[in-house]
Design a protein around this motif. Structure first.
Motif, PDB file in Angstrom:
ATOM      1  N   THR A   1      22.911  10.983  32.421  1.00 18.64           N
ATOM      2  CA  THR A   1      22.404  11.440  31.119  1.00 18.64           C
ATOM      3  C   THR A   1      22.016  10.265  30.246  1.00 18.64           C
ATOM      4  OG1 THR A   1      23.799  13.392  31.270  1.00 18.64           O
ATOM      5  CG2 THR A   1      22.946  12.839  29.097  1.00 18.64           C
TER       6      THR A   1
ATOM      7  N   LEU B   1      18.266   9.337  28.824  1.00 17.49           N
ATOM      8  CA  LEU B   1      17.999   9.149  27.392  1.00 17.49           C
ATOM      9  C   LEU B   1      17.418   7.767  27.126  1.00 17.49           C
ATOM     10  CD1 LEU B   1      21.144  11.007  25.979  1.00 17.49           C
ATOM     11  CD2 LEU B   1      18.783  11.818  25.994  1.00 17.49           C
TER      12      LEU B   1
ATOM     13  N   ILE C   1      10.629  21.462  21.919  1.00 16.58           N
ATOM     14  CA  ILE C   1      12.069  21.597  21.665  1.00 16.58           C
ATOM     15  C   ILE C   1      12.419  20.910  20.353  1.00 16.58           C
ATOM     16  CG2 ILE C   1      14.376  21.013  22.490  1.00 16.58           C
ATOM     17  CD1 ILE C   1      13.030  23.104  24.220  1.00 16.58           C
ATOM     18  N   ALA C   2      11.870  19.712  20.185  1.00 16.19           N
ATOM     19  CA  ALA C   2      12.178  18.939  18.990  1.00 16.19           C
ATOM     20  C   ALA C   2      11.694  19.635  17.724  1.00 16.19           C
ATOM     21  CB  ALA C   2      11.552  17.552  19.099  1.00 16.19           C
TER      22      ALA C   2
ATOM     23  N   LEU D   1      12.287  22.341  16.875  1.00 14.80           N
ATOM     24  CA  LEU D   1      13.357  23.222  16.417  1.00 14.80           C
ATOM     25  C   LEU D   1      14.386  22.479  15.579  1.00 14.80           C
ATOM     26  CD1 LEU D   1      13.922  25.137  19.766  1.00 14.80           C
ATOM     27  CD2 LEU D   1      12.860  26.051  17.697  1.00 14.80           C
ATOM     28  N   SER D   2      14.227  21.199  15.453  1.00 15.46           N
ATOM     29  CA  SER D   2      15.202  20.407  14.714  1.00 15.46           C
ATOM     30  C   SER D   2      15.211  20.765  13.226  1.00 15.46           C
ATOM     31  CB  SER D   2      14.855  18.922  14.898  1.00 15.46           C
ATOM     32  OG  SER D   2      15.547  18.153  13.965  1.00 15.46           O
ATOM     33  N   PRO D   3      16.312  21.294  12.721  1.00 17.08           N
ATOM     34  CA  PRO D   3      16.339  21.731  11.327  1.00 17.08           C
ATOM     35  C   PRO D   3      16.145  20.597  10.335  1.00 17.08           C
ATOM     36  CG  PRO D   3      18.457  22.146  12.423  1.00 17.08           C
ATOM     37  CD  PRO D   3      17.583  21.502  13.411  1.00 17.08           C
ATOM     38  N   ARG D   4      16.595  19.416  10.720  1.00 15.62           N
ATOM     39  CA  ARG D   4      16.533  18.306   9.772  1.00 15.62           C
ATOM     40  C   ARG D   4      15.172  17.669   9.677  1.00 15.62           C
ATOM     41  NH1 ARG D   4      19.993  13.791   8.567  1.00 15.62           N
ATOM     42  NH2 ARG D   4      20.419  13.387  10.759  1.00 15.62           N
ATOM     43  N   SER D   5      14.303  17.976  10.570  1.00 13.17           N
ATOM     44  CA  SER D   5      12.962  17.407  10.483  1.00 13.17           C
ATOM     45  C   SER D   5      11.932  18.535  10.387  1.00 13.17           C
ATOM     46  CB  SER D   5      12.685  16.496  11.670  1.00 13.17           C
ATOM     47  OG  SER D   5      13.067  17.126  12.873  1.00 13.17           O
TER      48      SER D   5
ATOM     49  N   ARG E   1      10.987   5.029  10.710  1.00  8.51           N
ATOM     50  CA  ARG E   1      12.147   4.697   9.879  1.00  8.51           C
ATOM     51  C   ARG E   1      11.861   3.488   8.998  1.00  8.51           C
ATOM     52  NH1 ARG E   1      17.552   5.863  12.159  1.00  8.51           N
ATOM     53  NH2 ARG E   1      17.233   7.685  13.441  1.00  8.51           N
TER      54      ARG E   1
ATOM     55  N   LEU F   1      18.727  21.433  26.746  1.00  7.65           N
ATOM     56  CA  LEU F   1      17.739  21.344  25.666  1.00  7.65           C
ATOM     57  C   LEU F   1      16.898  22.614  25.587  1.00  7.65           C
ATOM     58  CD1 LEU F   1      16.461  17.665  25.990  1.00  7.65           C
ATOM     59  CD2 LEU F   1      18.139  18.597  24.386  1.00  7.65           C
TER      60      LEU F   1
ATOM     61  N   GLU G   1      27.310  14.049  25.411  1.00 11.68           N
ATOM     62  CA  GLU G   1      26.437  12.878  25.550  1.00 11.68           C
ATOM     63  C   GLU G   1      25.172  13.004  24.714  1.00 11.68           C
ATOM     64  OE1 GLU G   1      26.224  10.125  28.690  1.00 11.68           O
ATOM     65  OE2 GLU G   1      26.897  11.626  30.131  1.00 11.68           O
ATOM     66  N   LEU G   2      24.628  14.206  24.686  1.00  9.60           N
ATOM     67  CA  LEU G   2      23.409  14.424  23.903  1.00  9.60           C
ATOM     68  C   LEU G   2      23.686  14.222  22.415  1.00  9.60           C
ATOM     69  CD1 LEU G   2      21.960  17.468  25.880  1.00  9.60           C
ATOM     70  CD2 LEU G   2      20.914  15.206  25.709  1.00  9.60           C
TER      71      LEU G   2
ATOM     72  N   TRP H   1      23.970  10.512  21.500  1.00  8.85           N
ATOM     73  CA  TRP H   1      22.661   9.870  21.417  1.00  8.85           C
ATOM     74  C   TRP H   1      21.840  10.380  20.241  1.00  8.85           C
ATOM     75  CZ3 TRP H   1      17.430  11.314  22.281  1.00  8.85           C
ATOM     76  CH2 TRP H   1      16.559  10.246  22.545  1.00  8.85           C
TER      77      TRP H   1
ATOM     78  N   ALA I   1      20.265  13.528  20.324  1.00 14.95           N
ATOM     79  CA  ALA I   1      19.322  14.567  20.722  1.00 14.95           C
ATOM     80  C   ALA I   1      19.782  15.919  20.187  1.00 14.95           C
ATOM     81  CB  ALA I   1      19.201  14.626  22.238  1.00 14.95           C
TER      82      ALA I   1
ATOM     83  N   GLU J   1      22.732  17.614  17.388  1.00 18.22           N
ATOM     84  CA  GLU J   1      23.620  17.302  16.288  1.00 18.22           C
ATOM     85  C   GLU J   1      24.578  18.470  16.112  1.00 18.22           C
ATOM     86  OE1 GLU J   1      20.474  14.553  13.758  1.00 18.22           O
ATOM     87  OE2 GLU J   1      20.967  16.565  13.059  1.00 18.22           O
TER      88      GLU J   1
ATOM     89  N   HIS K   1      22.692  21.931  16.867  1.00 20.08           N
ATOM     90  CA  HIS K   1      21.252  22.140  16.710  1.00 20.08           C
ATOM     91  C   HIS K   1      20.531  20.913  17.244  1.00 20.08           C
ATOM     92  CE1 HIS K   1      22.513  20.309  12.734  1.00 20.08           C
ATOM     93  NE2 HIS K   1      21.553  19.489  13.101  1.00 20.08           N
ATOM     94  N   VAL K   2      19.232  21.045  17.417  1.00 20.97           N
ATOM     95  CA  VAL K   2      18.428  19.919  17.907  1.00 20.97           C
ATOM     96  C   VAL K   2      18.476  18.785  16.895  1.00 20.97           C
ATOM     97  CG1 VAL K   2      16.107  19.174  18.566  1.00 20.97           C
ATOM     98  CG2 VAL K   2      16.940  21.423  19.287  1.00 20.97           C
ATOM     99  N   GLY K   3      18.615  17.591  17.354  1.00 24.55           N
ATOM    100  CA  GLY K   3      18.829  16.447  16.479  1.00 24.55           C
ATOM    101  C   GLY K   3      17.570  15.684  16.122  1.00 24.55           C
ATOM    102  N   LEU K   4      17.728  14.908  15.097  1.00 27.31           N
ATOM    103  CA  LEU K   4      16.634  14.108  14.558  1.00 27.31           C
ATOM    104  C   LEU K   4      16.124  13.088  15.570  1.00 27.31           C
ATOM    105  CD1 LEU K   4      15.198  13.869  11.857  1.00 27.31           C
ATOM    106  CD2 LEU K   4      16.912  12.231  11.150  1.00 27.31           C
ATOM    107  N   ARG K   5      17.023  12.534  16.340  1.00 27.68           N
ATOM    108  CA  ARG K   5      16.637  11.476  17.256  1.00 27.68           C
ATOM    109  C   ARG K   5      15.668  11.967  18.313  1.00 27.68           C
ATOM    110  NH1 ARG K   5      18.812   6.751  19.399  1.00 27.68           N
ATOM    111  NH2 ARG K   5      16.911   5.602  19.741  1.00 27.68           N
ATOM    112  N   LEU K   6      15.899  13.175  18.773  1.00 26.30           N
ATOM    113  CA  LEU K   6      14.990  13.761  19.753  1.00 26.30           C
ATOM    114  C   LEU K   6      13.626  13.959  19.118  1.00 26.30           C
ATOM    115  CD1 LEU K   6      15.027  14.761  22.698  1.00 26.30           C
ATOM    116  CD2 LEU K   6      15.177  17.078  21.780  1.00 26.30           C
ATOM    117  N   TRP K   7      13.669  14.417  17.896  1.00 23.83           N
ATOM    118  CA  TRP K   7      12.417  14.640  17.179  1.00 23.83           C
ATOM    119  C   TRP K   7      11.659  13.326  16.970  1.00 23.83           C
ATOM    120  CZ3 TRP K   7      10.817  12.937  12.377  1.00 23.83           C
ATOM    121  CH2 TRP K   7       9.627  13.525  11.911  1.00 23.83           C
TER     122      TRP K   7
END
Lengths: 249, 249
Positions: free
Chosen positions: A12, A16, A75-76, A78-82, A135, B19, B51-52, B55, B57, B59, B67-73
């Motif tokens: 994994t 990543l 998939i991304a 779906l990220s609530p924070r972005s 960033r 994912l 692990e996700l 990293w 991916a 959160e 939920h899907v994370g910012l890093r993946l986004w």
DNA sequence: CTCCACTCTTCCATTGAATGGAAGGAGGAC
DNA sequence: GTCCTCCTTCCATTCAATGGAAGAGTGGAG
């Protein structure tokens, strides 16, 4: 299984690292480049990349180079924070953009940086250096100042204790100065970042509050440094309040 | 290693299934839910999810949901076919939005569906069902008709040979009818999808060409079905041409 | 307080999936 | 043709992954 090149490294983590190899300056890469930046032997990279392509996380183009794939982006999204935040905020960002035709941005706090989750700009406005998905340091940007000013005290102390990177002659690099700025931001509920990174631009930013009355994002406008920030403060504040209201349903 | 629950399944595939478990209707999930939807034993899911999260991916929020994370986004924001395309197209989408205040959308072809990569809509326009990051069938949407009409012949035959899903009384479900529509799209360089999914809306779409003179996206506007599509055709065409020009440098 | 239900976390003997160097293949330049 | 670069394939070996089961934690009901 032959000897691993890196004892303890999980699959994994390696996968990543393949994804992490992609940067804005390295959007398209050969297999060898991916292997190099991910720190993996070629065969291992080949196998992992093959699976990522099969799933759609990476795509391969005609030149035998790989780029990030649509499926990962889906998939991304779906990220609530972005993407999720962006969706709620978009009408208000558009309103602000339409009213000003300047660079309008939305950013969130991650680690010790601001991550830009949206940016609306036309062809006329000054070219802000931010990038969606990019960033920037907290101390040197409007959104960053807001996010920092409203973060918890411990976190602020942590940021203030670390070196403040200099981008130019106007960058805030003294913790003392930054403290004062943060206090003003909290008082005024708005931040002005004047030529901290580029001498041609300044930004005006305001906090976006979420359901728990915590700041979840910062909304800003980037304008030419020849303009007067005060002319934009009410509009930025208004837009940020509208987003806050929308987030609190 | 104990007996695997699924012989032959690689770790990478399992991670990707985690994912993939995230959907618009399942944006926040418990570990058990993720395990269920990913078809993995709880322990395995727990390890992979851990692990996700490490990293970024995924959160974890206060309610012990993921939920899907910012890093993946952030990584996904490097995808040329979605975020990259969006960046180039955005000024023109904004112009069209500003001129009309209707739903403006940009979509690309993936598999046999249209994937929406951008959507600008304010609070006044009709509520189009598309979602950024979402998919809709080619035959039933303006963007889909464009993408299909300009795709290679073999692909068109493939789509025409499969059942055309019905969404309502106005959905094109006959291959014969769809063929005629596609021919008109190619001739007119514009598609009108009239109440195919929802009886309240119609869309006008035009092709966006890339550097090799191939259609790489479709740009559309979604308006109330009470409006006349012809009033919007020139604006949509113009915006699509501008994006095409921008893509060809 | 106890009990119950539910969800998550931890453990570890076992095994099966992953490994990566080396050989071969493909393509381009000379 | 040779040479070079990058990619693809192979497989004996090993080490990272496995998942049932037990335990831990939390919240709610009685």
């Amino acid at each position: 299984m032959a000897q691993t090149s890196e004892p303890g490294a999980s699959v994994t983590a390696r996968v990543l690292r393949v994804l992490e190899a992609f940067r804005v300056e390295r959007q398209r890469m050969t297999l060898s480049e991916i292997a190099y930046w991910a720190g993996l032997p070629l065969s291992t990279a080949h196998r992992l990349v093959g699976e990522l392509v099969k799933w759609g996380a990476l795509e391969r183009d005609g030149d035998e180079r790989y780029h990030v794939g649509l499926r990962l982006w889906e998939i991304a999204a779906l990220s609530p924070r972005s993407a999720g935040l962006r969706e709620v905020a978009l009408p208000y960002l558009e309103d602000l953009y339409e009213a000003t035709h300047e660079n309008v941005q939305l950013a969130v706090l991650d680690g010790i940086e601001a991550v830009y989750v949206e940016r609306l700009c036309g062809r006329g406005a000054v070219n802000a250096i931010s990038r969606v998905g990019g960033r920037l340091p907290l101390h040197a940007t409007g959104v960053g100042l807001v996010l920092l000013a409203y973060s918890d005290h411990e976190f602020q102390e942590q940021v203030l204790a670390a070196p403040l990177r200099r981008f130019g002659p106007k960058t805030i690099t003294s913790p003392r100065h930054l403290r004062r700025v943060l206090a003003v931001v909290r008082q005024e509920r708005v931040a002005v970042s004047d030529r901290q990174i580029e001498m041609e631009t300044l930004s005006v930013a305001a906090p976006v509050f979420g359901p728990s009355d915590r700041v979840v994002a910062a909304l800003s406008i980037v304008i030419s440094a020849r303009c007067s920030p005060s002319a934009y403060i009410p509009a930025v504040r208004t837009a940020a309040r509208s987003v806050s209201r929308a987030l609190c349903g």
